[in-house]
Design an enzyme around this catalytic site. Structure first.
Site, mmCIF file in Angstrom:
data_model
loop_
_atom_site.group_PDB
_atom_site.id
_atom_site.type_symbol
_atom_site.label_atom_id
_atom_site.label_comp_id
_atom_site.label_asym_id
_atom_site.label_seq_id
_atom_site.Cartn_x
_atom_site.Cartn_y
_atom_site.Cartn_z
ATOM 1 N N CYS A 55 -81.825 37.807 53.223
ATOM 2 C CA CYS A 55 -81.642 38.928 54.158
ATOM 3 C C CYS A 55 -81.147 40.219 53.499
ATOM 4 C CB CYS A 55 -80.725 38.524 55.300
ATOM 5 S SG CYS A 55 -79.405 37.398 54.862
ATOM 6 N N HIS A 76 -76.023 43.458 58.076
ATOM 7 C CA HIS A 76 -75.521 43.474 56.699
ATOM 8 C C HIS A 76 -75.516 44.921 56.203
ATOM 9 C CE1 HIS A 76 -75.704 39.234 56.645
ATOM 10 N NE2 HIS A 76 -76.732 39.025 55.852
HETATM 11 N N1 LIG Z 1 -79.177 33.902 59.550
HETATM 12 C C1 LIG Z 1 -79.785 34.762 58.751
HETATM 13 O O1 LIG Z 1 -79.519 35.996 58.773
HETATM 14 C C2 LIG Z 1 -80.811 34.279 57.780
HETATM 15 C C3 LIG Z 1 -81.494 35.230 57.050
HETATM 16 C C4 LIG Z 1 -82.467 34.818 56.158
HETATM 17 C C5 LIG Z 1 -82.750 33.481 56.041
HETATM 18 N N2 LIG Z 1 -82.062 32.561 56.760
HETATM 19 C C6 LIG Z 1 -82.414 31.153 56.575
HETATM 20 O O2 LIG Z 1 -83.002 30.637 57.772
HETATM 21 C C7 LIG Z 1 -82.645 29.260 57.926
HETATM 22 C C8 LIG Z 1 -81.994 29.041 59.266
HETATM 23 O O3 LIG Z 1 -80.837 29.862 59.383
HETATM 24 P P1 LIG Z 1 -80.078 30.099 60.751
HETATM 25 O O4 LIG Z 1 -79.099 31.144 60.437
HETATM 26 O O5 LIG Z 1 -81.044 30.305 61.868
HETATM 27 O O6 LIG Z 1 -79.343 28.666 60.950
HETATM 28 P P2 LIG Z 1 -78.807 27.969 62.288
HETATM 29 O O7 LIG Z 1 -78.432 28.974 63.310
HETATM 30 O O8 LIG Z 1 -77.798 26.986 61.820
HETATM 31 O O9 LIG Z 1 -80.089 27.162 62.841
HETATM 32 C C9 LIG Z 1 -80.622 26.040 62.179
HETATM 33 C C10 LIG Z 1 -81.854 25.525 62.920
HETATM 34 O O10 LIG Z 1 -82.419 24.458 62.181
HETATM 35 C C11 LIG Z 1 -82.547 23.308 63.012
HETATM 36 N N3 LIG Z 1 -82.389 22.080 62.245
HETATM 37 C C12 LIG Z 1 -81.296 21.678 61.550
HETATM 38 N N4 LIG Z 1 -81.538 20.459 60.988
HETATM 39 C C13 LIG Z 1 -82.794 20.119 61.341
HETATM 40 C C14 LIG Z 1 -83.630 18.992 61.090
HETATM 41 N N5 LIG Z 1 -83.197 17.965 60.351
HETATM 42 N N6 LIG Z 1 -84.870 18.958 61.620
HETATM 43 C C15 LIG Z 1 -85.316 19.986 62.373
HETATM 44 N N7 LIG Z 1 -84.583 21.090 62.666
HETATM 45 C C16 LIG Z 1 -83.340 21.149 62.139
HETATM 46 C C17 LIG Z 1 -81.428 23.474 64.027
HETATM 47 O O11 LIG Z 1 -81.708 22.662 65.161
HETATM 48 P P3 LIG Z 1 -80.524 22.087 66.109
HETATM 49 O O12 LIG Z 1 -80.203 23.190 67.075
HETATM 50 O O13 LIG Z 1 -81.184 20.928 66.776
HETATM 51 O O14 LIG Z 1 -79.392 21.701 65.228
HETATM 52 C C18 LIG Z 1 -81.555 24.976 64.309
HETATM 53 O O15 LIG Z 1 -82.657 25.205 65.159
HETATM 54 C C19 LIG Z 1 -81.772 28.921 56.721
HETATM 55 O O16 LIG Z 1 -82.590 28.358 55.723
HETATM 56 C C20 LIG Z 1 -81.232 30.262 56.284
HETATM 57 O O17 LIG Z 1 -80.913 30.278 54.921
HETATM 58 C C21 LIG Z 1 -81.104 32.931 57.633
#
Ligand SMILES: NC(=O)c1ccc[n+]([C@@H]2O[C@H](COP(=O)([O-])OP(=O)(O)OC[C@H]3O[C@@H](n4cnc5c(N)ncnc54)[C@H](OP(=O)(O)O)[C@@H]3O)[C@@H](O)[C@H]2O)c1
Length: 342
Positions: free
Chosen positions: A128, A243
């Site tokens: 990000c 950010h």
């Molecule tokens: N947040 C940011 O600004 C950002 C920016 C760039 C990239 N990212 C990347 O995007 C990804 C997600 O980030 P996030 O911030 O959205 O995280 P988050 O809010 O913790 O969401 C995680 C998601 O993944 C699902 N999940 C977890 N374990 C799983 C499994 N075993 N099988 C299927 N689904 C599963 C969760 O489902 P449940 O609800 O069922 O647990 C939820 O939908 C990460 O790789 C992160 O590095 C995030």
């Protein structure tokens, strides 16, 4: 052609933002299937005129998709990205797992869209803070070249996901109510009323964090220039969304602040807010919910003739993740680069 889209991690911070952005931009999906963990399977997501039911990942459930937008963490991307691709989908992945792999394009829609041409089923969406920075740097690179970058970030907790947002909320409330502050779970220290110079983790023997390493490596890959010197310090601060980054840019040819402002004012995906004496400069709370990357405080570095300082702010969940992923999906469609188009 009828378009089936899987959104993997649909209940998370990025996944729910991707679903919202797909609706806002009228993404031409005939069917959208939200995937998450077993914990969320069966949950209903209100998606405008349709209710979507969350599905758990299985070999049967992943068949027949044209596109799969992933944001469920590196482990899920490692395991299920290739499976979706083998089943015929083109994968756009938000995790860090595929970003630096040879043969996997790492793409920002305004910066290096042509890199999509070479994909082999998986396309990676950058980190990000890197993403928002390169949107602002690309016009400078093209105009005068960039030799070196010194970056300090001030990163919001939503960049770590939903649990981190809750941790900040609960700790802040406890401090304000003068009750016991819940211990840190997501972060190594209390994040409320703090500034923490640790984005992600430290690998053994490395004094840069994994977030800083990503920023340094991904910037070079996206800008297509391994010679750009870059040093990054990534700091987590108690902001929900947006950010911010202080970026010192050493250009190859001299660039005045006025010319830099003019360049960035014409750049796609960038808005210049730069009237500091009237209190006008980019703020995280203004960037939150917006698509453009905001740039201001553009000024000469008095210690170096070829250096400018910039303050760059973006919504980490939108341009920093979900919006770019949807823009890449739109480009893949427009350019007929989905696997089924071959
Ligand atoms: N947040 C940011 O600004 C950002 C920016 C760039 C990239 N990212 C990347 O995007 C990804 C997600 O980030 P996030 O911030 O959205 O995280 P988050 O809010 O913790 O969401 C995680 C998601 O993944 C699902 N999940 C977890 N374990 C799983 C499994 N075993 N099988 C299927 N689904 C599963 C969760 O489902 P449940 O609800 O069922 O647990 C939820 O939908 C990460 O790789 C992160 O590095 C995030």
């Amino acid at each position: 052609m009828s378009m089936r889209v899987a959104v993997v991690g649909a209940t998370g911070a990025v996944g729910s933002t991707m679903l919202g952005i797909m609706r806002e931009r009228s993404f031409p999906a005939d069917e959208v299937v939200p995937f998450a963990s077993e914990r969320s399977a069966g949950r209903t997501i209100d998606w405008g005129d349709r209710d979507l039911t969350v599905v758990a990942l299985s070999d049967e459930a992943i068949q027949g998709f044209d596109l799969a937008l992933f944001s469920a963490g590196s482990g899920v991307s490692e395991e299920w990205g290739p499976r979706f691709a083998a089943a015929g989908a083109t994968v756009v992945d938000n995790s860090s797992y595929w970003r630096m792999r040879d043969g996997v394009p790492l793409v920002v829609s305004e910066v290096n869209p042509d890199a999509l041409d070479g994909h082999d089923g998986i396309v990676a969406n950058p980190n990000c803070s890197t993403m928002q920075m390169v949107v602002a740097l690309k016009p400078i690179l093209d105009a005068v070249g960039i030799d070196r970058l010194v970056v300090s970030t001030y990163q919001a907790v939503s960049g770590t996901g939903q649990r981190a947002v809750e941790e900040l909320h609960d700790q802040t409330r406890a401090v304000l109510e003068a009750t016991d502050v819940p211990p840190a779970h997501v972060y190594p220290h209390q994040i409320a009323f703090n500034a923490m110079p640790q984005g992600e983790s430290f690998n053994d023997g490395d004094d840069y964090t994994t977030e800083e390493r990503k920023m340094m490596a991904e910037t070079r890959k996206i800008l297509g220039d391994d010679d750009i010197g870059i040093s990054a310090t990534c700091v987590r601060i108690p902001v929900y969304t947006g950010h911010s980054g202080s970026v010192n840019v050493q250009t190859s040819k001299k660039l005045s602040p006025e010319d830099c402002r003019a360049l960035l004012s014409d750049a796609p995906g960038v808005q210049v807010l730069d009237d500091p004496s009237n209190g006008i400069y980019p703020l995280a709370i203004d960037a939150a919910g917006r698509d453009d990357v905001l740039v201001g405080r553009i000024r000469r570095d008095p210690s170096h003739d070829h250096c400018l300082n910039l303050w760059i702010v973006g919504d980490n969940l939108r341009k920093g993740a979900a919006l770019n992923a949807v823009q890449l999906a739109e480009l893949l469609l427009e350019r007929q680069l989905l696997r089924g188009d071959a």
